[in-house]
Design a protein around this motif. Structure first.
Motif, short mmCIF file in Angstrom:
data_model
loop_
_atom_site.label_atom_id
_atom_site.label_comp_id
_atom_site.label_asym_id
_atom_site.label_seq_id
_atom_site.Cartn_x
_atom_site.Cartn_y
_atom_site.Cartn_z
N TRP A 1 0.82 -1.20 0.00
CA TRP A 1 0.00 0.00 0.00
C TRP A 1 0.87 1.26 0.00
O TRP A 1 0.45 2.29 -0.49
CB TRP A 1 -0.97 -0.02 1.18
N ALA A 2 2.08 1.16 0.51
CA ALA A 2 3.03 2.27 0.38
C ALA A 2 3.36 2.45 -1.10
O ALA A 2 3.45 3.58 -1.60
CB ALA A 2 4.29 1.99 1.18
N LEU A 3 3.51 1.33 -1.80
CA LEU A 3 3.77 1.40 -3.25
C LEU A 3 2.57 2.04 -3.96
O LEU A 3 2.74 2.85 -4.87
CB LEU A 3 4.05 0.00 -3.79
N TYR A 4 1.37 1.68 -3.51
CA TYR A 4 0.18 2.28 -4.12
C TYR A 4 0.18 3.80 -3.92
O TYR A 4 -0.09 4.56 -4.86
CB TYR A 4 -1.09 1.66 -3.50
N GLU A 5 0.50 4.25 -2.71
CA GLU A 5 0.54 5.69 -2.46
C GLU A 5 1.58 6.35 -3.37
O GLU A 5 1.36 7.44 -3.92
CB GLU A 5 0.84 6.00 -0.99
#
Lengths: 405, 165, 180, 362
Positions: free
Chosen positions: D97-101
Motif C-alpha cells: 500500500w506504500a507502493l500504491y501511495e
C-alpha cells in the motif's frame, strides 16, 4: 543553518505539475472535541465527523469512491491498524481504504494523500478522516513507553519539546511572556469555535502567566489538552465542485517534507524540512511574499512558543523576529495575519486529527464557512502540521478561487 | 575489551500493557448490557437480515442501525477450528474449538470458544459444522464479550434455551 | 441515540442499567533488541566508556550510535571513545512524571554535547540546584556504582546516574552552536 | 502499449525499475530495524544508480505493534539518509500500500521516481498473538483469537464447502516450499512430500504447521519511475498496467470466508481480466488462502502461481505484500514473464486485498 531554501526542495518548472485535476474541499466535518467522549465507540466518533462532512457536501456514502484515514500511534487506543475494524463505519466496504501514519503531522499528510487521489484522477470523490480517542488510554503513557536499556528521561511531548523552546528563547532573546500571549489569544479564539475542547470563559492573561511550569520553560497553561475528536473532509475535482451546494475551498499547493529524528546539525528551533515544505507549497501557489499574500494561517502549535517559532520557519517573519509579530498583535483575530482563529491545537488536541483540523479550518475560512471565528475576506489560507521530533511536515494552501482560473 | 568490539547481542523483555477503558456507544453498549443480563442481542440490517454480534453500521449500506432483536442463546456452528493448545488469555485453558455460531434467528455468525469433545472422537457432541450449541454464561458477568464463557453442545439438539452453570 | 433507548424495545432488558464503558486490559510481551551499534555502545558503558561512532562519509560522531548516519544513510562503524566531559546545549526542568516511568520529579533533562561528538546525549543534570543549570555549562558523568546484586553492571544508559558541573568556565558558544 | 505521457500528469505510465529484499530469517536479533532495512535501500539505489536526493518521493510501510514501540518507523528513516529533507510519507500497512501511495504520487506528475520500502520484525513479539490486536476491540480482541485460529476457521469453511481438502492444502504448501528452493531469499526451502506432511500433527485443526507461514524478519525495497525515466533506469521496466485495492466488512461472521470478493473487485479495477497472466505472486500466508485467491482471480493452470514460494516460504509481516510485487516485477525484468499479477492482503481472513497487473514492454 542557512536561512536560504535548499534548492533541491523546490521542483523546477511550472508552479504545479501539468494536467493535475484541481482539488476542491466541498465538505468539512468535525466532532466537538472533549477530554472524553464516553457516549460513543471509536467507530461512533469517526462516524460523527464523516457524516457532518457528507452533509456539508450534500453527498451520501454511495458518492464516495475511496477513504483515506489517518491517526497517530495505534497504542493510543490499543487497536492495531484500526481502519480494518472501521471499514463499515466509514462506508468503505467494497472500496479502497488507505491508512496513513506520519506521527503528529498525520492529519495533514492524510488529507494530502486523499488530495493526490483526486489530483491524479484515480478517484472522483474521496472521504478523508483523522481521529484520536485518547480517553481509551493515556497519551503520556503512549508517548513514553519505557524502552529497555534507556534511562527514563522524557515525559510525553512536552518534555521532548521544552528544550527546543528554551533554545528558541535563548537564540532570539524573546521575552518570557510571549508564550502566555499566544496561549491567551488561542484560548480566547476558541470561545468563538463551538467545536473547540477548551472553552475557558474566565481565563485571564494573569492566570495564564501564573500557571505552574510542567516542563520549565513550558507552563501548564501553554500546553495543549488531551482530546477525543475526529475531523473529516470530502475532496473532489472540478465536476464535483460544480455540483457542491456551498462554496469550495481550492487547493493551491500541498507538500510533505521529512528529515531524520536526530542528526548532527539539526536545527530543532527551525527545522530545514519545515522551511523546504513551506517553500514548495508557496512555489506551487505562486506565493512570493507569504506575509502579504496569505490571509491567515492555521498552524500546529501544541505548546504556545511554537507560534513564534513556526512564524519564522514558515517565512512569515525573519529569523529571530517571530515573537515580535506575536507581541504586536499581528496574529490576533483582528491582526493582519490571524493565526489559529479556531483556537488551534492549544484548545483542542485529538492528536491524530489535529493536523487535519488545521487543514479543514483553513478550508472553512476561505469558503466563508467558519462561523463566529470567520476572518472577513479570507481568500488564501495556510494549513500546517508537524510531527515526530519536529521532523515531519505537511502543509497546504487553500483559496477561494480555482488555482487555474 | 574483546567482547566490546564484538559484543554479545543484547536483549531485554519489553511489556506493553494497559487497561484500556473503552466507551461502547449505544449499540455495542446494548449488546454488552444484554450479555450481562443473559440475553444475546442482534440488530436488523438495512436488508432485514439480523446481524449478531450487532453492527453499529450496516456492512453493505453503511447505514446507522438501531433495531435490536433478542435472540435465543442457541445456534448452529457454521465453521470451527480445533485448538489443541490454548494460548494465554483465550477463553478456555483446555483444548477447545473456535467456532463461528449463527444464533437462531440471526443471519450472521458470532465468533467464540466452543467447549466440546474433539472432532472425530466418536462423541455425538463432538465439534462439527452444523452442531447445535448453546451459550454457557459466565458466573460473574460484567458487561463484556467474556460474559459468554463459551458455547457448549446442546444435549438433545432441541434448541431450548442455553444452559447455565 | 442512547443505549437505554435501544434497550427500551427489548422487554427482558427494559430498565436494565446500561453498559457504557468496559475496561479491557491487554498485555503483549516482547523481547526488545537494540541492534548491533547500540549493543556496542551499551556494552562499553559497563566499562564506563562512552563509545560513539563516526560516519565514514561526513565524519560526524554519533552517540549513542544507531548504526547508520541519518543524513548520509550509510553504516557508521569506526568506534570513537569520547572524553568524559561535555557542554549543556539546552535543557528543561520536568515537573511531571509520565505514567509508568520510574523517575522522581522534578529533574533536569538536558542535551549534553560530549567533546568530539556532533549530537547531544540526552541526560539528567544533578548535583546542583536546578536554577543554576545553564546553557554552555561544562559537565561530566557521575557513574552509578554497581550494587551487591551486580544489577548496575548490566548494560544500560542508567549506568550514568546523571551529569554534574565540572566547575570549568562555560564553553565558547561557537563550540556548540551547530550541535545542539 | 506503454504510452509515454511523462511530461503530463495523470495517466502517466509507472514501472518497477528495481527491487531488493533481505534473506528472510526467523530472527534478526542482532539487528535494529534500520540495520535490517539499510542493505535493501542501498541495493535498489545501486541498481538504479540513483541517490536519495534524486528520488522524488519516498514512502514506507510498517507497524508499531510488531515492534512494540510507538513511532518505530521514525528511526527506520535514518537508513534513507533524508538530508537534505525529502518528500516522504508512511502507511501503517503492508508496503504494497506504500507502493500504491507512491504510484498515485507519480501519476499526479509531482514526482518522476519513488523509493518504497517496508520491513517487519516479527521476532520481538509473538506475531500470532500480536495480530489479535487488529480485531474489533469490543467483541473479538478480548477473546484473543490468534491469526492461525482465524485462518483455521476460514480453511474449515472451505473444506465444508467442498472446495478443498487437507491433501490439497498439503500439496499447495509442498509446491510453494519446493518452488522456494530456487529463491535464495526464502526462509523455508524444500518440503517433504504430501504423504509425509499429512502425518504431522495439527497446529490448529484443520491447519498443520506446513499450512501456516513461518515467522519471519525481513525487509524489501522497490524503486518506481515514470515513462522515459523508467526506460533510462532499466532496460526492461515492469510496467504497472493497473493497481487497485478493496476492503471488506471486518467481522468474519458476516463474510463468506470461502470467497474473496474484494480481491475480485480489485482485480477488475486493475484490469486483471483483460488478458490471462502467465505468473501470479499471491500473498497467501495460509495454504487455503491461495486456493481462495486462485478462484477469485480465475487463475487457470496456465498461470504459474508463487514461483518465489510466496508467503508460505517467508512472511515478513508488513513486507510480504510488497515482496509479491517485487517478485512479479523481477520475473518480467528477467524475461520470465510477460504479464504477471501481484497480490497483497491485510487483516483477518483476507479482509483487505490489493491487486497489481505488471507487464513488460510490448
Amino acid at each position: 543553518m542557512s536561512a536560504a531554501v535548499n534548492p533541491a526542495a523546490v521542483p523546477a518548472g511550472p508552479h504545479r505539475a501539468v494536467g493535475q485535476e484541481p482539488v476542491a474541499v466541498v465538505g468539512v466535518g468535525q466532532t466537538r472535541h472533549v477530554s472524553a467522549r464516553h457516549d460513543v465507540s471509536i467507530a461512533g466518533l469517526l462516524r460523527e465527523a464523516a457524516v457532518r462532512a457528507l452533509e456539508d457536501a450534500e453527498l451520501t456514502w454511495a458518492d464516495i469512491d475511496a477513504v483515506v484515514i489517518g491517526k497517530a500511534p495505534d497504542f493510543f487506543e490499543g487497536v492495531m491498524m484500526p481502519e480494518l475494524y472501521l471499514a463499515e463505519a466509514l462506508g468503505a466496504v467494497s472500496k479502497p481504504m488507505l491508512r496513513v501514519h506520519t506521527a503528529g503531522s498525520v492529519g495533514g499528510s492524510t488529507a494530502l494523500v486523499a488530495a493526490n487521489l483526486v489530483a491524479a484522477r484515480v478517484h472522483g470523490t474521496v472521504l478523508t478522516v483523522a481521529f484520536e480517542k485518547q480517553s481509551e488510554s493515556n497519551a503520556m503513557w503512549g508517548l513514553s513507553l519505557p524502552v529497555p536499556f534507556q534511562a527514563p528521561l522524557t515525559a510525553g511531548a512536552g518534555g521532548f519539546f521544552a528544550p527546543h523552546v528554551r533554545a528558541y528563547m535563548r537564540r532570539t532573546g524573546a521575552p518570557d511572556h510571549i508564550g502566555s500571549l499566544v496561549a491567551f489569544k488561542d484560548r480566547r479564539n476558541a470561545l468563538k469555535n463551538p467545536y473547540a475542547h477548551l472553552h475557558e470563559h474566565d481565563l485571564t492573561l494573569e492566570k495564564v502567566r501564573s500557571a505552574p511550569m510542567l516542563w520549565d520553560p513550558i507552563r501548564y497553561s501553554e500546553t495543549c489538552p488531551s482530546s477525543d475528536g475526529a475531523c473529516a473532509m470530502v475532496l473532489t475535482g472540478v465536476r464535483g465542485a460544480a455540483r457542491a451546494p456551498r462554496p469550495a475551498a481550492w487547493m493551491h499547493g500541498g507538500a510533505m517534507r521529512s528529515e531524520p529524528t536526530i542528526f548532527a546539525g539539526k536545527d530543532y528551533v527551525s527545522p530545514q524540512a519545515g522551511r523546504d515544505c513551506a517553500a514548495d507549497v508557496y512555489h506551487q501557489a505562486g506565493v512570493v511574499d507569504p506575509r502579504r499574500q496569505i490571509d491567515l494561517a492555521e498552524i500546529y502549535v501544541p505548546f504556545s512558543w511554537y507560534e513564534p517559532m513556526w512564524l519564522e520557519n514558515l517565512g512569515f517573519a525573519d529569523q529571530g523576529e517571530g515573537w515580535k509579530l506575536v507581541e504586536s498583535g499581528v496574529t490576533e483575530m483582528d491582526g493582519d495575519l490571524p493565526v489559529n482563529p479556531s483556537g488551534g491545537v492549544l484548545s483542542s488536541n485529538p492528536i491524530g486529527a489535529s493536523g487535519m483540523i488545521r487543514f479543514a479550518e483553513a478550508a472553512l475560512q476561505v469558503r466563508g464557512e467558519a462561523g463566529e471565528h470567520q476572518i472577513d475576506g479570507a481568500r488564501l489560507a495556510l494549513g500546517h502540521a508537524y510531527g515526530g521530533g519536529a521532523q515531519f511536515f505537511s502543509m497546504w494552501l487553500v483559496g477561494s478561487e480555482r488555482p487555474d482560473s | 575489551m574483546s567482547d566490546v568490539q564484538n559484543p554479545a547481542v543484547l536483549s531485554a523483555p519489553l511489556v506493553v500493557e494497559f487497561p484500556f477503558t473503552r466507551s461502547t456507544g449505544p449499540v455495542v453498549g446494548a449488546f454488552l448490557t444484554g450479555l450481562r443480563e443473559r440475553v444475546v442481542l442482534g440488530i436488523r440490517g438495512s436488508d432485514g437480515r439480523v446481524l449478531c454480534p450487532p453492527a453499529e453500521y450496516d456492512p453493505v449500506t453503511a447505514a446507522e442501525l438501531d433495531q435490536l432483536v433478542a435472540l435465543p442463546g442457541t445456534g448452529t456452528v457454521t465453521t470451527w477450528a480445533w485448538n489443541e493448545r490454548p494460548r494465554p488469555y483465550q477463553p478456555l485453558d483446555r483444548p477447545f474449538a473456535w467456532a463461528l455460531v449463527r444464533l437462531d434467528g440471526a443471519d450472521t455468525a458470532l465468533l467464540h470458544a466452543l467447549d466440546a469433545p474433539p472432532p472425530d472422537s466418536g462423541d455425538p457432541r463432538a465439534v462439527r459444522t452444523g452442531l447445535r450449541v448453546a451459550v454457557r454464561w459466565a458466573d460473574r458477568r460484567t458487561g463484556a464479550i467474556t460474559d459468554i464463557a463459551c458455547f457448549e453442545p446442546l444435549a438433545d439438539g432441541s434448541g431450548s434455551a442455553g444452559g447455565e452453570r | 441515540m442512547k443505549t437505554s433507548d435501544l434497550l427500551a424495545g427489548i422487554p427482558a432488558l427494559a430498565g436494565a442499567e446500561p453498559v457504557t464503558r468496559v475496561t479491557i486490559p491487554a498485555r503483549l510481551d516482547y523481547t526488545y533488541t537494540p541492534g548491533a551499534a547500540q549493543s556496542r555502545f551499551l556494552n562499553a558503558l559497563t566499562e564506563q566508556r562512552l563509545l560513539g561512532e563516526r560516519c565514514p562519509q561526513c565524519t560526524r560522531v554519533y552517540i549513542p550510535p544507531r548504526g547508520v548516519c541519518p543524513t548520509c544513510g550509510v553504516a557508521t562503524s569506526e568506534p570513537v571513545d569520547l572524553p568524559h566531559v561535555g557542554t549543556v546545549t539546552t535543557f528543561c526542568i520536568v515537573n511531571i512524571a509520565a505514567r509508568g516511568l520510574d523517575v522522581e520529579v522534578p529533574y533536569c533533562y538536558a542535551y549534553v554535547l560530549l567533546d568530539g561528538a556532533h549530537v547531544g546525549l540526552h541526560a539528567r543534570i544533578g548535583g546542583i540546584p536546578h536554577d543554576q543549570v545553564h546553557v554552555g555549562q561544562r559537565v561530566e558523568p557521575v557513574w552509578r556504582e554497581p550494587d551487591q546484586t551486580g544489577v548496575q553492571s548490566r548494560p544500560s544508559l542508567a549506568a550514568i546516574s546523571h551529569f554534574r558541573p565540572t566547575g570549568e568556565p562555560d564553553a565558547d558558544p561557537e563550540s556548540y552552536r551547530r550541535w545542539m | 502499449m506503454a504510452a509515454d505521457n511523462s511530461t503530463a500528469g495523470p495517466g502517466r505510465e509507472v514501472a518497477v525499475v528495481a527491487f531488493a529484499q533481505t534473506v528472510h530469517r526467523r530472527s534478526t536479533d542482532q539487528l535494529s530495524e534500520v540495520e535490517l532495512v539499510l542493505p535493501v535501500l542501498h541495493d535498489v539505489l545501486k541498481q538504479t544508480g540513483l541517490t536519495t536526493d534524486r528520488i522524488g518521493f519516498t514512502c514506507s510501510g510498517s507497524s508499531d505493534y510488531l515492534a512494540g514501540r510507538a513511532f518505530s518507523f521514525t528511526m527506520a528513516l535514518d537508513g534513507v539518509g533524508a538530508w537534505p529533507p525529502i518528500s516522504e510519507s508512511h502507511v501503517e500497512m503492508d508496503g504494497a500500500w506504500a507502493l500504491y501511495e507512491a504510484w498515485v504520487k507519480l501519476r499526479t506528475g509531482q514526482a518522476d521516481t519513488a523509493l518504497v520500502y517496508s520491513y517487519g520484525k516479527s521476532s520481538p513479539g509473538c506475531v500470532r498473538d500480536v495480530l489479535t490486536r487488529q480485531l474489533d476491540p469490543y467483541t473479538l480482541a478480548p477473546l484473543w483469537p490468534d491469526a492461525i485460529a482465524l485462518a483455521a476457521l476460514q480453511t474449515q469453511a472451505l473444506i465444508d464447502a467442498g472446495l478443498a481438502d487437507e491433501r490439497a492444502l498439503a500439496a499447495t504448501a509442498m509446491r510453494s516450499r519446493r518452488a522456494a528452493e530456487a529463491n535464495p531469499h526464502a526462509q523455508l526451502r524444500g518440503s517433504a512430500d504430501v504423504e509425509e506432511l499429512l502425518k504431522q500433527p495439527y497446529e490448529v485443526r484443520p491447519l498443520r504447521r506446513h499450512d501456516c507461514p513461518p515467522v519471519s524478519d525481513g525487509a524489501a525495497a522497490v524503486v518506481l519511475a515514470v515513462g522515459d525515466t523508467a526506460r533510462a533506469l532499466h532496460t526492461r521496466p515492469a510496467w504497472i498496467r493497473g493497481i487497485d485495492h478493496r476492503i471488506e466488512a471486518h467481522q468474519p461472521g458476516v463474510r463468506d470466508l470461502t470467497e474473496s470478493p474484494s480481491t475480485r473487485l480489485a482485480a477488475v479495477h486493475a484490469g486483471a481480466f483483460d488478458a490471462p497472466p502467465d505468473t501470479a505472486e499471491l500473498h497467501a500466508p495460509f495454504s487455503a488462502q491461495e486456493l481462495i485467491l486462485r478462484r477469485a482471480l480465475d487463475l487457470s493452470d496456465g498461470t504459474e502461481v508463487n514461483p518465489s514460494g510466496g508467503a508460505l516460504a517467508a512472511n515478513p509481516v508488513m513486507a510480504a505484500g510488497l515482496i509479491r510485487i517485487g517478485e512479479a516485477a523481477s520475473r518480467i525484468q528477467r524475461g520470465e514473464s510477460r504479464r504477471a499479477l501481484a497480490h497483497a492482503t491485510s487483516g483477518p481472513c483476507l479482509q483487505q486485498n490489493l491487486v497489481a497487473v505488471l507487464e513488460g514492454e510490448q
